[in-house]
Design an enzyme around this catalytic site. Structure first.
Site, PDB file in Angstrom:
ATOM      1  N   ALA A  69       0.816  -1.166   0.222  1.00 23.33           N
ATOM      2  CA  ALA A  69       0.014  -0.115   0.033  1.00 23.33           C
ATOM      3  C   ALA A  69       1.009   1.233  -0.100  1.00 23.33           C
ATOM      4  O   ALA A  69       1.874   0.996   0.231  1.00 23.33           O
ATOM      5  CB  ALA A  69      -0.938  -0.124   1.241  1.00 23.33           C
ATOM      6  N   GLY A 112       0.552  -4.991   0.938  1.00 17.79           N
ATOM      7  CA  GLY A 112      -0.317  -4.931   0.167  1.00 17.79           C
ATOM      8  C   GLY A 112       0.044  -5.704  -1.358  1.00 17.79           C
ATOM      9  O   GLY A 112      -0.942  -6.155  -1.922  1.00 17.79           O
ATOM     10  N   GLU A 115      -0.337  -9.043  -0.301  1.00 16.37           N
ATOM     11  CA  GLU A 115      -2.073  -9.413  -0.319  1.00 16.37           C
ATOM     12  C   GLU A 115      -2.924  -9.312  -1.526  1.00 16.37           C
ATOM     13  O   GLU A 115      -3.640 -10.330  -1.797  1.00 16.37           O
ATOM     14  CB  GLU A 115      -2.580  -8.333   0.627  1.00 16.37           C
ATOM     15  N   GLU A 135       4.632  -5.209   7.354  1.00 10.79           N
ATOM     16  CA  GLU A 135       3.731  -4.027   7.989  1.00 10.79           C
ATOM     17  C   GLU A 135       4.337  -3.658   9.408  1.00 10.79           C
ATOM     18  O   GLU A 135       4.341  -2.695   9.820  1.00 10.79           O
ATOM     19  CB  GLU A 135       2.171  -4.254   8.116  1.00 10.79           C
TER      20      GLU A 135
END
Ligand code: CAA
Length: 261
Positions: A69, A112, A115, A135
């Site tokens: 992200a 992300g 993911e 993260e």
């Protein structure tokens, strides 16, 4: 297919039945900012709705599938604003797609990025791919399914090790733990993913959608409920023209002509 700013979408394959979406934000290693995810969701939705497309491949560059992200975009947001705007909610459109999606992962698939790959149905990796959920190293936890999808596909110990350490892992490790189904030389990866997508797209799209839905149930329900769902869908395929055609073609020793009905 329209032009998007941060993804390139095209129709590929000998029979032009595969959608290829390439994340294209090289300056930030394909960090998944809102604008990129919005482009990606739009491209996937468009391909999902195109009757001629049987499967979709999502890829990045040789350097990065996606480095996570966008940290710069979210670093100053608050709990309240995250809830109010639904931070990362747009991503669910990828996992909700009814058509099969293959992630072709070269380079970094971190946070992300990892993911997003796991939201896809199949992951093929280039030999130099690097996966990970870093993260915790920046003071947060995976927020787009990392803790849940790794646990379900690789078990508790691996999920804990990956999410709690933040350590990256190689394509070989990812294959060994069942996260990745095959590894290819980086420059062959996308072609191989497209080949698999073409094979999937050669079947009845209707039956493929039902099959995908059934496999997904394995991750969402108890074994008994999953088995009963599968059996009902299996029974239901006998109400389709494509089941009649598929089995008739077998008996007549010819290739089936599916009509998606
Ligand atoms: N967000 C925003 N920008 C990012 C980014 C990210 N996740 N990852 C890389 N970039 C940017 C860098 O800031 C840099 O931009 P500038 O040139 O403007 O400084 C550019 O991309 C190139 O990156 P690096 O210079 O860092 O490249 P490198 O080759 O030295 O390192 C890397 C590559 C190891 C992938 C490193 O960039 C990195 O660690 N990235 C962050 C990985 C990460 O922590 N991801 C998790 C994000 S949080 C998340 O994803 C939450 C969730 O669950 C959804």
């Amino acid at each position: 297919i329209p032009k998007y700013e941060l993804v390139e979408a095209s129709v590929v394959g000998e029979k032009k039945n595969v959608g290829l979406v390439r994340l294209n934000r090289p300056k930030a290693l394909n960090a998944l900012c809102d604008a990129l995810v919005s482009d990606l969701a739009q491209a996937v939705t468009l391909l999902e709705k195109s009757p001629s497309i049987g499967a979709i491949v999502i890829t990045g560059s040789e350097k990065a599938f996606a480095a996570g992200a966008d940290i710069k975009e979210m670093k100053d947001t608050s709990f309240a604003s995250n809830v109010n705007v639904g931070l990362l909610q747009e991503w669910d459109k990828i996992s909700a797609c009814k058509k099969p999606i293959i992630a072709a992962v070269n380079g970094y698939a971190l946070g992300g990025g990892c993911e997003l790959a796991m939201m896809c149905d199949i992951i093929y990796a280039g030999d130099k791919a690097r996966f990970g959920q870093p993260e915790v190293t920046i003071g947060t936890i995976p927020g787009a399914g990392g803790t849940q999808r790794i646990a379900r596909s690789c078990g508790k110990s691996k999920a804990m090790e990956i999410c709690l350490s933040g350590n990256p892992f190689t394509a070989e490790e990812a294959e060994r733990m069942g996260l990745v189904s095959k590894i290819f030389p980086a420059d062959k990866l996308v072609d191989e993913a497209v080949k698999l997508a073409e094979k999937i797209a050669s079947h009845s799209p209707l039956i493929i959608a039902l099959c995908k839905e059934s496999v997904k149930k394995a991750f969402e329900t108890s074994l008994n409920e999953g088995l009963s769902f599968e059996k009902r869908i299996f029974h239901a395929t006998f109400s389709t023209n494509d089941q009649k055609e598929g089995m008739q073609a077998f008996v007549e020793k010819r290739a089936p002509k599916f009509t998606n009905s």
